[in-house]
Design an enzyme around this catalytic site. Structure first.
Site, PDB file in Angstrom:
ATOM      1  N   HIS A  46       0.817  -1.215   0.000  1.00 27.45           N
ATOM      2  CA  HIS A  46       0.000   0.000   0.000  1.00 27.45           C
ATOM      3  C   HIS A  46       0.854   1.268   0.000  1.00 27.45           C
ATOM      4  O   HIS A  46       0.412   2.309   0.469  1.00 27.45           O
ATOM      5  CB  HIS A  46      -0.953  -0.023   1.207  1.00 27.45           C
ATOM      6  CG  HIS A  46      -1.874  -1.203   1.200  1.00 27.45           C
ATOM      7  ND1 HIS A  46      -3.138  -1.170   0.650  1.00 27.45           N
ATOM      8  CD2 HIS A  46      -1.695  -2.473   1.647  1.00 27.45           C
ATOM      9  CE1 HIS A  46      -3.701  -2.368   0.778  1.00 27.45           C
ATOM     10  NE2 HIS A  46      -2.840  -3.177   1.380  1.00 27.45           N
ATOM     11  N   HIS A  50      -1.658   3.148  -5.158  1.00 32.14           N
ATOM     12  CA  HIS A  50      -1.945   1.716  -5.071  1.00 32.14           C
ATOM     13  C   HIS A  50      -3.445   1.458  -5.040  1.00 32.14           C
ATOM     14  O   HIS A  50      -4.248   2.378  -4.843  1.00 32.14           O
ATOM     15  CB  HIS A  50      -1.309   1.131  -3.810  1.00 32.14           C
ATOM     16  CG  HIS A  50      -1.923   1.678  -2.553  1.00 32.14           C
ATOM     17  ND1 HIS A  50      -1.557   2.891  -2.026  1.00 32.14           N
ATOM     18  CD2 HIS A  50      -2.901   1.197  -1.737  1.00 32.14           C
ATOM     19  CE1 HIS A  50      -2.274   3.144  -0.945  1.00 32.14           C
ATOM     20  NE2 HIS A  50      -3.096   2.122  -0.744  1.00 32.14           N
ATOM     21  N   ASP A  52      -6.534  -1.003  -3.232  1.00 28.01           N
ATOM     22  CA  ASP A  52      -6.931  -1.930  -2.173  1.00 28.01           C
ATOM     23  C   ASP A  52      -7.862  -2.969  -2.769  1.00 28.01           C
ATOM     24  O   ASP A  52      -8.821  -2.627  -3.473  1.00 28.01           O
ATOM     25  CB  ASP A  52      -7.715  -1.211  -1.068  1.00 28.01           C
ATOM     26  CG  ASP A  52      -6.851  -0.348  -0.171  1.00 28.01           C
ATOM     27  OD1 ASP A  52      -5.626  -0.298  -0.392  1.00 28.01           O
ATOM     28  OD2 ASP A  52      -7.416   0.280   0.739  1.00 28.01           O
ATOM     29  N   HIS A  56      -8.147  -6.889   1.780  1.00 28.96           N
ATOM     30  CA  HIS A  56      -7.494  -5.982   2.727  1.00 28.96           C
ATOM     31  C   HIS A  56      -8.269  -5.920   4.046  1.00 28.96           C
ATOM     32  O   HIS A  56      -7.675  -5.813   5.121  1.00 28.96           O
ATOM     33  CB  HIS A  56      -7.378  -4.600   2.094  1.00 28.96           C
ATOM     34  CG  HIS A  56      -6.550  -3.617   2.842  1.00 28.96           C
ATOM     35  ND1 HIS A  56      -5.452  -3.960   3.604  1.00 28.96           N
ATOM     36  CD2 HIS A  56      -6.643  -2.255   2.936  1.00 28.96           C
ATOM     37  CE1 HIS A  56      -4.919  -2.884   4.128  1.00 28.96           C
ATOM     38  NE2 HIS A  56      -5.622  -1.839   3.757  1.00 28.96           N
ATOM     39  N   HIS A 141     -13.968   1.724   4.408  1.00 25.95           N
ATOM     40  CA  HIS A 141     -13.386   0.596   3.674  1.00 25.95           C
ATOM     41  C   HIS A 141     -14.342  -0.596   3.649  1.00 25.95           C
ATOM     42  O   HIS A 141     -14.541  -1.226   2.608  1.00 25.95           O
ATOM     43  CB  HIS A 141     -12.044   0.176   4.301  1.00 25.95           C
ATOM     44  CG  HIS A 141     -10.883   1.010   3.885  1.00 25.95           C
ATOM     45  ND1 HIS A 141     -10.703   2.287   4.334  1.00 25.95           N
ATOM     46  CD2 HIS A 141      -9.847   0.741   3.040  1.00 25.95           C
ATOM     47  CE1 HIS A 141      -9.596   2.781   3.804  1.00 25.95           C
ATOM     48  NE2 HIS A 141      -9.060   1.861   3.013  1.00 25.95           N
ATOM     49  N   GLU A 153      -5.812   4.639  -4.089  1.00 23.46           N
ATOM     50  CA  GLU A 153      -5.341   5.601  -3.089  1.00 23.46           C
ATOM     51  C   GLU A 153      -3.981   6.172  -3.456  1.00 23.46           C
ATOM     52  O   GLU A 153      -3.196   5.539  -4.161  1.00 23.46           O
ATOM     53  CB  GLU A 153      -5.283   4.908  -1.719  1.00 23.46           C
ATOM     54  CG  GLU A 153      -6.651   4.399  -1.281  1.00 23.46           C
ATOM     55  CD  GLU A 153      -6.624   3.501  -0.055  1.00 23.46           C
ATOM     56  OE1 GLU A 153      -7.627   3.483   0.673  1.00 23.46           O
ATOM     57  OE2 GLU A 153      -5.598   2.813   0.177  1.00 23.46           O
TER      58      GLU A 153
END
Length: 197
Positions: A46, A50, A52, A56, A141, A153
């Site tokens: 991360h 990157h 997710d 995660h 999230h 992100e």
């Protein structure tokens, strides 16, 4: 057509607090008589810009190599959340592209995340190193990754005018991983395009 690189440089990019910082070592050097230069590196999944994957935050969630790349590549819309009330945002979400990039330091709240899911958003991208409030990112999230929304992100959107673009943000194919770096780029085929509201 204009191309924008909206990625951080990995080794000098931002690192989420507590994550390992990326580092590299030149293990072969032409200047030392080797036939080529060769580098090895260590990093967290991360670091810098990157994605997710649901894994995660979900033990049974899909991992990076299982992400449908249609979510990562295609038409997108760049907006600033601070330009809209929640009611106005709903009007935007009805007409904007299903890949949504958030410009600036705006925080994606749980209310925003629920709206994104209600309108079938495929990808949410932010400039911060994490989607959601810095002091409590987990509920956002969970809401988005629970619907397999890709979280992109660590973007760099300083030079990007809100509007419609074509996004390419495919992750490195890291099998069984919870996240992966990517080289995110925007293509502007019509520099006068704006987000309809």
């Amino acid at each position: 057509m204009k191309l924008y690189d909206i990625s951080q440089e990995l080794f000098h990019g931002r690192v989420y607090p507590g994550d390992p910082a990326p580092e590299y070592e030149r293990i072969l050097k032409i200047t030392e008589g080797a036939p080529c230069n060769l580098t090895k590196f260590n990093m967290g999944a991360h670091n810098a810009t990157h994605l997710d994957a649901p894994y995660h935050f979900y033990e049974n969630g899909i991992t990076v190599e299982q992400i449908d790349l249609v979510r990562c590549v295609g038409p997108c819309t760049v907006i600033s959340l601070s330009d809209y009330t929640l009611e106005e945002l709903q009007k935007v979400l009805k007409v904007c592209n299903k890949r949504l990039l958030i410009k600036g330091k705006d925080t994606v709240t749980l209310e925003h995340a629920k709206l994104f899911n209600n309108y079938g958003i495929l990808l949410v991208g932010v400039e911060g190193q994490s989607v959601g409030p810095e002091d409590a990112p987990i509920p956002v999230h969970l809401e988005l990754l629970g619907k397999e929304v890709v979280l992109l992100e660590g973007l760099v959107l300083d030079e990007i005018v809100p509007g419609n673009y074509f996004l390419s943000a495919a992750p490195i194919k890291l099998g069984k991983c919870d996240g992966a770096p990517c080289r995110a780029i925007l293509l502007d085929f019509d520099e006068t395009a704006t987000c309809n509201s």
